[in-house]
Design a protein around this motif. Structure first.
Motif, PDB file in Angstrom:
ATOM      1  N   UNK A 138       0.075  18.730  -4.765  1.00  0.00           N
ATOM      2  CA  UNK A 138       1.526  18.706  -4.549  1.00  0.00           C
ATOM      3  C   UNK A 138       1.865  17.949  -3.267  1.00  0.00           C
ATOM      4  N   UNK A 139       1.057  18.127  -2.245  1.00  0.00           N
ATOM      5  CA  UNK A 139       1.286  17.399  -0.998  1.00  0.00           C
ATOM      6  C   UNK A 139       1.103  15.906  -1.217  1.00  0.00           C
ATOM      7  N   UNK A 140       0.068  15.524  -1.962  1.00  0.00           N
ATOM      8  CA  UNK A 140      -0.145  14.104  -2.259  1.00  0.00           C
ATOM      9  C   UNK A 140       1.056  13.510  -2.985  1.00  0.00           C
ATOM     10  N   UNK A 144       3.423  10.361  -1.888  1.00  0.00           N
ATOM     11  CA  UNK A 144       3.535   9.113  -2.661  1.00  0.00           C
ATOM     12  C   UNK A 144       4.939   8.935  -3.237  1.00  0.00           C
ATOM     13  N   UNK A 145       5.643  10.048  -3.495  1.00  0.00           N
ATOM     14  CA  UNK A 145       6.966   9.957  -4.113  1.00  0.00           C
ATOM     15  C   UNK A 145       7.945   9.171  -3.235  1.00  0.00           C
ATOM     16  N   UNK A 146       7.801   9.249  -1.933  1.00  0.00           N
ATOM     17  CA  UNK A 146       8.681   8.502  -1.039  1.00  0.00           C
ATOM     18  C   UNK A 146       8.649   7.009  -1.357  1.00  0.00           C
ATOM     19  N   UNK A 147       7.501   6.542  -1.819  1.00  0.00           N
ATOM     20  CA  UNK A 147       7.347   5.131  -2.181  1.00  0.00           C
ATOM     21  C   UNK A 147       7.680   4.904  -3.655  1.00  0.00           C
ATOM     22  N   UNK A 148       7.168   5.779  -4.527  1.00  0.00           N
ATOM     23  CA  UNK A 148       7.304   5.538  -5.962  1.00  0.00           C
ATOM     24  C   UNK A 148       8.743   5.625  -6.459  1.00  0.00           C
ATOM     25  N   UNK A 174       6.388  14.749 -13.035  1.00  0.00           N
ATOM     26  CA  UNK A 174       7.343  14.814 -14.145  1.00  0.00           C
ATOM     27  C   UNK A 174       8.626  15.518 -13.720  1.00  0.00           C
ATOM     28  N   UNK A 175       8.496  16.570 -12.919  1.00  0.00           N
ATOM     29  CA  UNK A 175       9.676  17.286 -12.425  1.00  0.00           C
ATOM     30  C   UNK A 175      10.513  16.385 -11.523  1.00  0.00           C
ATOM     31  N   UNK A 176       9.866  15.658 -10.622  1.00  0.00           N
ATOM     32  CA  UNK A 176      10.600  14.763  -9.730  1.00  0.00           C
ATOM     33  C   UNK A 176      11.316  13.658 -10.509  1.00  0.00           C
ATOM     34  N   UNK A 177      10.639  13.115 -11.516  1.00  0.00           N
ATOM     35  CA  UNK A 177      11.260  12.091 -12.359  1.00  0.00           C
ATOM     36  C   UNK A 177      12.459  12.665 -13.093  1.00  0.00           C
ATOM     37  N   UNK A 319       1.450  -2.901  -4.118  1.00  0.00           N
ATOM     38  CA  UNK A 319       0.688  -1.858  -3.425  1.00  0.00           C
ATOM     39  C   UNK A 319       1.527  -1.285  -2.301  1.00  0.00           C
ATOM     40  N   UNK A 320       1.183  -0.057  -1.928  1.00  0.00           N
ATOM     41  CA  UNK A 320       1.849   0.561  -0.791  1.00  0.00           C
ATOM     42  C   UNK A 320       0.840   1.412  -0.043  1.00  0.00           C
ATOM     43  N   UNK A 321       1.142   1.661   1.230  1.00  0.00           N
ATOM     44  CA  UNK A 321       0.255   2.441   2.087  1.00  0.00           C
ATOM     45  C   UNK A 321       0.920   3.759   2.435  1.00  0.00           C
ATOM     46  N   UNK A 322       0.320   4.863   1.974  1.00  0.00           N
ATOM     47  CA  UNK A 322       0.755   6.186   2.405  1.00  0.00           C
ATOM     48  C   UNK A 322       0.175   6.415   3.790  1.00  0.00           C
TER      49      UNK A 322
END
Length: 392
Positions: A138-140, A144-148, A174-177, A319-322
């Motif tokens: 969940x933390x991951x 990543x959601x901040x970017x995705x 799926x919940x965030x989407x 690409x993005x960097x977490x």
């Protein structure tokens, strides 16, 4: 060469090259006459086969006793007339009733064996499905959601679409989407019952009841062809030893003109400062460790090739960097701590690495945590996001 016998909603197909006779769908005839054509095809397949004939029931959703006894009789008769042939019935844990139904045939005839296909397909599955890893997932996703959330619209995400999230894990993506983009339908599929149970709880906690959580094998899904506008599969191709098979399935369920979106990593590019050399050494070793268990955490930059080989066009890669600057640095540190526990505490031990190697291996993770929490430090975890369009 393959021949197919279609009788919706059921399919029987023989591939002479691989000597495989595959059943799919729902086989519920009222009489044997209704499946006479398929019975004849099975007899013909047996006549052509030499050595081993594989009977694939991985996509067999239902089969009544009429059909089972009819097809079993053909196989049993062949065993008694041909000592030169063996039958291997290939089932899946996703459709566990097939294993139970066919298993007793092997007790009748030693020429018949049953293999559970997915029990050996995912060599690293026991590590990535450890329920103790769930909180850190969940933390991951939060990181990543901040970017995705800004990336996804460039890869086919929009309101009102029909979407499938394959290898959905604990379901938080799926919940965030659902909250952010409002798709008309979301099917979320995973091979871990524990993860799906957690996913349903996550959705309930957010008051979301319309995500269709489904237990299934991503490489042999019981989902129909051409039904989703967007298919997502995040951080998953890299942990399967045959990612091309998964992409074939993602392609199949995607509508023509729709897109398949994947994310994967390149762990050897994880970085940190200070103590960069120790960090670099450890993540190079992470890549080797995963390779030992037939997983490829270097897959990220290979995404374009994999998508092209699977038949997609209009391929988009970014690409993005977490980093430790994405919110609370402690979140980043917590993720690395979980990696250390699983990679050094479980995987390296199982590989048989000596204590001195494991201690140096652990030190790199600890130095990455140090960099993440240092007031002047920087720590990064690179991810590749890519999508391809299924041709019209």
């Amino acid at each position: 060469m393959s021949t197919a016998i279609l009788s919706a909603p059921f399919q029987a197909e023989f591939d002479a090259n691989s000597q495989e006779f595959a059943f799919a769908g729902v086989i519920r005839p009222r009489s044997v006459d209704e499946i006479a054509h398929s019975i004849s095809a099975l007899r013909h397949a047996i006549e052509q086969a030499r050595g081993v004939l594989y009977i694939n029931v991985k996509r067999l959703a239902q089969m009544n006793n009429t059909a089972f006894h009819a097809f079993s009789r053909v196989v049993l008769d062949a065993c008694r007339t041909r000592s030169d042939i063996r039958f291997v019935v290939v089932t899946s844990s996703v459709v566990g009733w097939t294993e139970r139904m066919f298993r007793h045939l092997g007790k009748i005839e030693p020429q018949i064996t049953v293999e559970v296909y997915d029990s050996k397909f995912y060599p690293g599955q026991s590590f990535v499905e450890d329920t103790s890893f769930i909180p850190i997932l969940r933390t991951q996703t939060k990181m990543t959601w901040r970017h995705e959330r800004t990336i996804l619209p460039r890869h086919g995400m929009r309101a009102g679409i029909h979407m499938a999230d394959i290898c959905c894990g604990i379901g938080d993506f799926a919940v965030l989407v659902r909250k952010e983009f409002q798709p008309a339908r979301i099917v979320a599929l995973d091979h871990s019952k524990a993860s799906l149970a957690y996913a349903r709880d996550v959705a309930a906690n957010f008051g979301i009841s319309d995500i269709e959580y489904t237990y299934g094998d991503a490489s042999e899904m019981l989902l129909e062809d051409n039904q989703f506008d967007l298919v997502t599969c995040r951080h998953s191709l890299q942990i399967f030893n045959q990612p091309d098979l998964l992409l074939k399935e993602l392609y199949r369920i995607c509508k023509p003109g729709g897109r398949v979106y994947i994310t994967n990593e390149k762990n050897s590019h994880c970085l940190g400062e200070p103590r960069s050399q120790s960090i670099q050494w450890t993540y190079n070793e992470v890549a080797k460790l995963f390779g030992h268990f037939e997983m490829d955490v270097e897959l990220g930059p290979k995404s374009r090739r994999y998508l092209a080989d699977a038949g997609f066009n209009d391929i988009r890669v970014e690409s993005f960097m977490v980093t430790n600057l994405d919110g609370d640095p402690q979140d980043f540190a917590d993720v690395i701590t979980a990696w250390e526990n699983v990679y050094a505490g479980e995987m390296a031990v199982k590989r048989g690495d000596p204590p001195e190697f494991i201690e140096r291996f652990r030190q790199g993770f600890r130095d990455h945590i140090f960099a993440a929490l240092h007031p002047k430090g920087y720590a990064g975890w690179p991810i590749w996001a890519a999508s391809g369009r299924k041709p019209l």
